[in-house]
Motif scaffolding. Structure first.
Motif, PDB file in Angstrom:
ATOM      1  N   ALA A 157       0.818  -1.202   0.000  1.00  0.00           N
ATOM      2  CA  ALA A 157       0.000   0.000   0.000  1.00  0.00           C
ATOM      3  C   ALA A 157       0.861   1.266   0.000  1.00  0.00           C
ATOM      4  CB  ALA A 157      -0.933  -0.008   1.215  1.00  0.00           C
ATOM      5  N   ASP A 158       2.122   1.126  -0.402  1.00  0.00           N
ATOM      6  CA  ASP A 158       3.011   2.277  -0.515  1.00  0.00           C
ATOM      7  C   ASP A 158       2.366   3.302  -1.448  1.00  0.00           C
ATOM      8  OD1 ASP A 158       5.856   3.460  -0.300  1.00  0.00           O
ATOM      9  OD2 ASP A 158       5.481   3.362  -2.462  1.00  0.00           O
ATOM     10  N   ALA A 159       2.351   4.559  -1.037  1.00  0.00           N
ATOM     11  CA  ALA A 159       1.643   5.605  -1.792  1.00  0.00           C
ATOM     12  C   ALA A 159       2.105   5.694  -3.241  1.00  0.00           C
ATOM     13  CB  ALA A 159       1.814   6.954  -1.088  1.00  0.00           C
ATOM     14  N   ASP A 160       3.410   5.639  -3.472  1.00  0.00           N
ATOM     15  CA  ASP A 160       3.916   5.729  -4.852  1.00  0.00           C
ATOM     16  C   ASP A 160       3.478   4.511  -5.684  1.00  0.00           C
ATOM     17  OD1 ASP A 160       5.126   8.158  -4.323  1.00  0.00           O
ATOM     18  OD2 ASP A 160       7.095   7.263  -3.886  1.00  0.00           O
ATOM     19  N   LEU A 161       3.503   3.341  -5.072  1.00  0.00           N
ATOM     20  CA  LEU A 161       3.075   2.138  -5.794  1.00  0.00           C
ATOM     21  C   LEU A 161       1.594   2.206  -6.134  1.00  0.00           C
ATOM     22  CD1 LEU A 161       3.593  -0.705  -6.911  1.00  0.00           C
ATOM     23  CD2 LEU A 161       3.129  -1.582  -4.613  1.00  0.00           C
ATOM     24  N   VAL A 162       0.767   2.625  -5.197  1.00  0.00           N
ATOM     25  CA  VAL A 162      -0.662   2.743  -5.446  1.00  0.00           C
ATOM     26  C   VAL A 162      -0.925   3.776  -6.544  1.00  0.00           C
ATOM     27  CG1 VAL A 162      -2.883   3.416  -4.449  1.00  0.00           C
ATOM     28  CG2 VAL A 162      -1.318   1.949  -3.142  1.00  0.00           C
ATOM     29  N   ALA A 163      -0.234   4.911  -6.486  1.00  0.00           N
ATOM     30  CA  ALA A 163      -0.427   5.951  -7.499  1.00  0.00           C
ATOM     31  C   ALA A 163      -0.019   5.435  -8.883  1.00  0.00           C
ATOM     32  CB  ALA A 163       0.392   7.189  -7.141  1.00  0.00           C
ATOM     33  N   ALA A 164       1.095   4.729  -8.946  1.00  0.00           N
ATOM     34  CA  ALA A 164       1.551   4.199 -10.236  1.00  0.00           C
ATOM     35  C   ALA A 164       0.579   3.148 -10.763  1.00  0.00           C
ATOM     36  CB  ALA A 164       2.947   3.599 -10.079  1.00  0.00           C
ATOM     37  N   THR A 165       0.071   2.291  -9.879  1.00  0.00           N
ATOM     38  CA  THR A 165      -0.903   1.269 -10.283  1.00  0.00           C
ATOM     39  C   THR A 165      -2.188   1.910 -10.779  1.00  0.00           C
ATOM     40  OG1 THR A 165       0.024  -0.282  -8.673  1.00  0.00           O
ATOM     41  CG2 THR A 165      -2.182  -0.769  -9.512  1.00  0.00           C
ATOM     42  N   ASN A 166      -2.650   2.917 -10.062  1.00  0.00           N
ATOM     43  CA  ASN A 166      -3.879   3.599 -10.464  1.00  0.00           C
ATOM     44  C   ASN A 166      -3.715   4.367 -11.774  1.00  0.00           C
ATOM     45  OD1 ASN A 166      -5.331   2.666  -8.307  1.00  0.00           O
ATOM     46  ND2 ASN A 166      -4.899   4.442  -7.029  1.00  0.00           N
ATOM     47  N   HIS A 167      -2.500   4.828 -12.033  1.00  0.00           N
ATOM     48  CA  HIS A 167      -2.253   5.580 -13.249  1.00  0.00           C
ATOM     49  C   HIS A 167      -2.430   4.646 -14.447  1.00  0.00           C
ATOM     50  CE1 HIS A 167      -0.805   7.979 -16.389  1.00  0.00           C
ATOM     51  NE2 HIS A 167       0.336   8.385 -15.905  1.00  0.00           N
TER      52      HIS A 167
END
Length: 130
Positions: free
Chosen positions: A120-130
């Motif tokens: 649930a790392d913020a950067d990982l979630v943001a990249a996945t959502n992108h």
């Protein structure tokens, strides 16, 4: 009327529960259990059980007899159980919280926890959502 077991025997098929029942009968059979445990311990010096929270009572009994209980005739393998106790409540997946707690108690093992949830790392979630 044929039972499921009869039909499986006739068709030569084996299900997951059949495999567990077969191993259980070997470790419970007084005539061969010592041989089975000794052989398994000689083959497997390290046992890694992932998704341990999904282990049920029968599976834990098998693992306990094969790899956890001390024996004078064979060395104890290293047993590593990886599981999330919070997920042991999901019985629909086969999880059994009582089996999980019993295994933790009986094993006397060290327990380690993960303090950081890297999924649930913020950067990982943001990249996945992108």
């Amino acid at each position: 009327m044929a039972t499921v077991a009869d039909e499986r025997l006739r068709s030569g098929t084996v299900g997951f529960d059949d495999l567990i029942a077969g191993v259980r009968s070997m470790v419970d059979d007084a005539a061969i259990s010592d041989t089975v445990v000794t052989r398994m311990r000689s083959w497997y010096r390290l046992v890694l059980i992932d998704e341990f929270q999904d282990t049920d009572t029968v599976q834990w009994e098998i693992l306990r007899k094969l790899f956890v209980l001390p024996r004078a005739d064979s060395p104890e393998p290293t047993v590593i159980c990886v599981g999330d106790p919070k997920q042991a409540i999901y019985r629909f997946r086969g999880a059994d919280i009582d089996a999980y707690l019993r295994a933790v108690e009986e094993s006397g093992a060290q327990r380690f926890g993960l303090r950081t949830n890297f999924r649930a790392d913020a950067d990982l979630v943001a990249a996945t959502n992108h």
